[in-house]
Design a protein around this motif. Structure first.
Motif, PDB file in Angstrom:
ATOM      1  N   UNK A  28     -74.729  32.210  -9.166  1.00 30.04           N
ATOM      2  CA  UNK A  28     -74.959  33.536  -9.354  1.00 30.04           C
ATOM      3  C   UNK A  28     -75.014  34.016 -10.886  1.00 30.04           C
ATOM      4  N   UNK A  29     -73.633  32.936 -11.501  1.00 29.49           N
ATOM      5  CA  UNK A  29     -73.078  33.363 -12.304  1.00 29.49           C
ATOM      6  C   UNK A  29     -74.387  32.532 -13.715  1.00 29.49           C
ATOM      7  N   UNK A  30     -75.194  31.325 -13.210  1.00 22.92           N
ATOM      8  CA  UNK A  30     -76.563  31.021 -14.004  1.00 22.92           C
ATOM      9  C   UNK A  30     -77.718  31.718 -14.058  1.00 22.92           C
ATOM     10  N   UNK A  31     -77.272  32.463 -13.099  1.00 19.18           N
ATOM     11  CA  UNK A  31     -78.680  33.690 -13.263  1.00 19.18           C
ATOM     12  C   UNK A  31     -78.508  35.174 -13.703  1.00 19.18           C
ATOM     13  N   UNK A  32     -76.780  35.439 -13.834  1.00 21.55           N
ATOM     14  CA  UNK A  32     -76.687  36.886 -14.517  1.00 21.55           C
ATOM     15  C   UNK A  32     -76.059  36.833 -15.761  1.00 21.55           C
ATOM     16  N   UNK A  33     -75.693  35.565 -15.500  1.00 15.89           N
ATOM     17  CA  UNK A  33     -74.431  34.672 -17.218  1.00 15.89           C
ATOM     18  C   UNK A  33     -73.479  36.193 -17.164  1.00 15.89           C
ATOM     19  N   UNK A  34     -72.569  37.019 -15.987  1.00 10.86           N
ATOM     20  CA  UNK A  34     -71.559  37.265 -16.046  1.00 10.86           C
ATOM     21  C   UNK A  34     -70.607  36.883 -14.451  1.00 10.86           C
ATOM     22  N   UNK A  35     -69.540  36.606 -15.753  1.00 12.69           N
ATOM     23  CA  UNK A  35     -68.864  36.167 -14.146  1.00 12.69           C
ATOM     24  C   UNK A  35     -68.177  37.071 -13.566  1.00 12.69           C
ATOM     25  N   UNK A  36     -68.342  38.397 -13.818  1.00 10.05           N
ATOM     26  CA  UNK A  36     -67.706  39.804 -12.924  1.00 10.05           C
ATOM     27  C   UNK A  36     -68.597  39.892 -11.717  1.00 10.05           C
ATOM     28  N   UNK A  37     -70.293  39.603 -11.551  1.00  4.98           N
ATOM     29  CA  UNK A  37     -71.084  40.176 -11.382  1.00  4.98           C
ATOM     30  C   UNK A  37     -71.015  38.443  -9.899  1.00  4.98           C
ATOM     31  N   UNK A  38     -70.613  37.887 -10.596  1.00  5.39           N
ATOM     32  CA  UNK A  38     -70.421  36.312  -9.388  1.00  5.39           C
ATOM     33  C   UNK A  38     -69.850  36.119  -8.587  1.00  5.39           C
ATOM     34  N   UNK A  39     -68.843  36.758  -8.949  1.00  8.57           N
ATOM     35  CA  UNK A  39     -67.432  36.901  -8.562  1.00  8.57           C
ATOM     36  C   UNK A  39     -67.414  38.536  -7.398  1.00  8.57           C
ATOM     37  N   UNK A  40     -68.233  39.553  -7.953  1.00  6.67           N
ATOM     38  CA  UNK A  40     -68.208  40.687  -6.991  1.00  6.67           C
ATOM     39  C   UNK A  40     -69.509  40.491  -6.146  1.00  6.67           C
ATOM     40  N   UNK A  41     -70.029  39.677  -6.111  1.00  6.18           N
ATOM     41  CA  UNK A  41     -71.196  39.293  -5.051  1.00  6.18           C
ATOM     42  C   UNK A  41     -70.520  38.548  -3.367  1.00  6.18           C
ATOM     43  N   UNK A  42     -70.486  37.537  -4.383  1.00  8.25           N
ATOM     44  CA  UNK A  42     -69.627  35.998  -3.188  1.00  8.25           C
ATOM     45  C   UNK A  42     -68.420  37.265  -2.715  1.00  8.25           C
ATOM     46  N   UNK A  43     -67.801  37.923  -3.420  1.00  4.90           N
ATOM     47  CA  UNK A  43     -66.310  38.396  -2.744  1.00  4.90           C
ATOM     48  C   UNK A  43     -66.993  39.312  -1.840  1.00  4.90           C
ATOM     49  N   UNK A  44     -67.845  40.143  -2.189  1.00  3.96           N
ATOM     50  CA  UNK A  44     -68.439  40.991  -1.178  1.00  3.96           C
ATOM     51  C   UNK A  44     -69.318  40.791   0.101  1.00  3.96           C
TER      52      UNK A  44
END
Length: 673
Positions: A28-44
């Motif tokens: 997700x980070x490779x797609x969004x370039x945002x660590x917060x987006x990647x962590x939020x989606x995975x944790x959710x």
């Protein structure tokens, strides 16, 4: 009980690891370039999975959810693999989706290549197309003329400087001209662009480009569906779906776009504006066009502007070759066509709505050279030039004359043009390699010679009367850390006039004998800068004479031709700059302008009778002319742009000046006759 508890723990651990593998935060980070987006989606995803799994009532939902995770994981991984491993196959998404329309993405920097053209395509922070050398962070907030249209206005088949809107600027260099053309837009899209964004530019004239090619077909309000957003955000989805949504020219019947002509009778009845027989669908399109043209005209009028229709013909209207091609290959009878219908109909609609209508059909038909590409349906360089010529002819017929011409070839911040005594050359400053440098050019700025090459700003050049030397400002203006420097006109032998470490200076000028230099000077004392004051330095004995105090700011000194007076600007108690005159004979100071707005950049004609200067009378800078004998003022410019740094020609019949007009900037020339 203990075994059941261990099984539950292992099951939760297994699900957590499984979800992390499926909805991988790294992917997700490779797609969004945002660590917060990647962590939020995975944790959710982990939390939702845990909640559904713990609730026995959601067995069916649990199955659906896990299947959804598998499908989502497949597309996420496919997106990353495609984007990083097969990047050569990415179809660039050039547009941002808006409500009922779309527009260029900001900061585009692409190359479009076809067998007939190779073009650089660059946009600024607002998505407006700009030149290759232009600063993408430069924005335009107001304009004089706003051009709205589809790909014929966008002109992605020619370079920015070849666009008809760019050509128009060369003829009307005091106008802020904005090109808001976007490929594929129709009148409804263009209407929504105007009421949502375009109207904020407060244009005096809004040019709505209509092309008979396809602007009268499929006149429907645009709605962006799931596939549009999917293609907008996903490289992989765009690659898969692109050919389903957009036809490939190679697959077209004639190997090129031939709209509005079709190989079947039904499509011609439905979509061909030239086809006499009209279906209910075509009648509905025409009625929608009429409705939104009326809305467009009303919106433009309510915004205090004038709407101008710019109607472009098709290839088939101006070339028998292309008309005969569609007639023979599509088996269309010429008697079934009215090749004048869209022009006559739009002329009638324009009269009904009291809209100016510029019909380009006659000018295109009378052209002796091709105005379209052979295979591509769009305008070539000559076509864009023809549109600019046709618009200029219409405007000139309305007695709208312009006295200025643009001298700068690039939008690179050319400023402070100053003639040499002979009048054959001009010194000026320009932005290069991340800082301001000095240039020497001919009087028309055609042959520019760069004379400084470093990482330090050099500004405000002023040549010596014999042209052998130039005095200028060196250093960072934003830090008040500048020095006054003299060097040879070839860039050699630098000498500092403000050689004291605690003394600074800026904006110098020579007297007419070449033995004195005036400049603004200031000191850095006790951690603070003093206000700048005016100094005259004798180059023969290095003696310095202080003309003004540092009670207020003083800048931009220039000598009168007879050297009996010195002119400069100073900020008074009202925190406003006026132009002052200092008499060397009786040591008196006179306020020449006494206005309630700032004045800058005074320059005296060689005969000493006139002064030209810049003033901020409204919300922008304009040029003014002051008769020094009578005291009468005349406003030379009244534009939406900013004009500065005026400099008389040796004969006094014209001035050069620097200006910014929206996205365009540079040095301009104005006749005073």
């Amino acid at each position: 009980m203990k075994e059941n508890k261990e099984i539950k723990i292992h099951k939760r651990l297994f699900l957590t690891v499984g979800i992390l593998l499926l909805i991988n935060p790294i992917i997700i980070y490779l797609i969004s370039s945002s660590i917060w987006v990647s962590l939020t989606i995975s944790i959710s995803a982990i939390l939702v999975t845990a909640f559904i799994n713990e609730s026995q009532r959601f067995n069916v939902l649990s199955t659906i959810w896990l299947n959804f995770m598998f499908v989502l994981s497949f597309f996420l991984h496919a997106e990353v693999i495609f984007s990083y491993k097969f990047s050569d196959y990415i179809i660039e998404d050039l547009y941002s989706i808006k409500q009922n329309y779309y527009f260029n993405k900001p900061y585009l920097n692409k190359t479009f290549q076809d067998k007939e053209f190779l073009v650089k395509y660059k946009t600024n922070a607002q998505g407006f197309r700009i030149g290759e050398e232009d600063d993408p962070d430069t924005r335009v907030e107001l304009c004089d003329w706003l051009f709205i249209g589809d790909s014929y206005t966008q002109g992605a088949q020619v370079e920015y400087e070849e666009l008809f809107t760019s050509k128009l600027f060369n003829d009307y260099s005091n106008k802020i001209i904005v090109n808001a053309g976007i490929s594929g837009l129709g009148i409804i899209d263009e209407y929504y662009y105007y009421i949502n964004e375009g109207k904020n530019l407060k244009a005096d004239k809004v040019f709505l480009q209509i092309c008979n090619f396809n602007d009268f077909m499929k006149v429907e309000k645009r709605t962006s569906g799931f596939s549009d957003y999917l293609m907008h955000y996903s490289n992989f989805a765009r690659f898969i779906l692109y050919d389903f949504k957009y036809a490939n020219p190679a697959a077209l019947p004639l190997g090129r776009w031939t709209e509005p002509f079709y190989p079947d009778q039904k499509s011609n009845r439905d979509f061909n504006i030239f086809y006499k027989e009209q279906s209910d669908k075509k009648l509905k399109d025409l009625e929608n066009f009429r409705l939104y043209l009326n809305k467009f005209a009303k919106a433009v009028k309510e915004n205090g502007a004038e709407l101008v229709i710019l109607q472009i013909p098709t290839k088939e209207q101006v070339s028998y070759k292309y008309l005969n091609e569609v007639l023979s290959d599509f088996d269309i009878d010429i008697d079934d066509l009215d090749m004048q219908f869209p022009n006559k109909w739009l002329s009638t609609l324009s009269k009904e709505n009291k809209i100016v209508h510029i019909d380009l059909l006659d000018d295109f038909e009378n052209s002796e050279i091709p105005l379209f590409f052979d295979f591509d349906e769009h305008l070539n360089i000559a076509g864009h030039q023809q549109i600019a010529t046709s618009i200029s002819k219409h405007i000139n017929n309305k007695n709208q004359k312009v006295r200025s011409t643009v001298l700068s070839k690039l939008n690179v911040g050319d400023r402070y043009p100053v003639y040499t005594t002979s009048g054959h050359s001009i010194f000026f400053q320009s932005w290069r390699d991340g800082n301001m440098e000095l240039f020497l050019s001919d009087s028309n700025l055609k042959e520019n010679r760069r004379i400084t090459w470093n990482k330090t700003d050099e500004l405000h050049p002023w040549p010596s009367p014999n042209g052998e030397e130039v005095v200028f400002t060196e250093g960072d203006q934003s830090l008040n850390n500048t020095k006054v420097v003299i060097m040879n006109s070839d860039g050699s032998n630098r000498k500092y006039l403000t050689d004291d470490p605690s003394t600074y200076g800026a904006i110098p000028s020579y007297n007419y004998r070449g033995d004195k230099i005036a400049y603004a000077a200031w000191h850095h004392l006790d951690g603070k800068y003093t206000n700048p004051y005016i100094v005259v330095q004798n180059l023969l004995n290095n003696e310095k004479t202080i003309i003004t105090s540092d009670e207020f700011e003083n800048w931009r000194p220039i000598f009168s031709p007879d050297e009996t007076k010195l002119y400069y600007i100073a900020k008074d108690k009202n925190n406003q700059f006026d132009i002052y005159q200092y008499s060397f004979e009786n040591k008196t100071i006179t306020n020449l302008t006494k206005s309630d707005y700032d004045e800058w950049d005074p320059c005296i004609s060689r005969d000493g009778t006139k002064m030209v200067y810049a003033a901020r009378k409204k919300d922008n800078w304009d040029l003014f002319l002051l008769d020094l004998q009578s005291g009468k003022k005349a406003q030379l410019t009244d534009s939406k742009g900013n004009e500065w740094d005026p400099n008389f020609s040796p004969t006094g019949d014209s001035i050069n000046y620097a200006a910014t007009y929206g996205l365009r900037n540079g040095i301009f020339k104005m006749s005073l006759n």
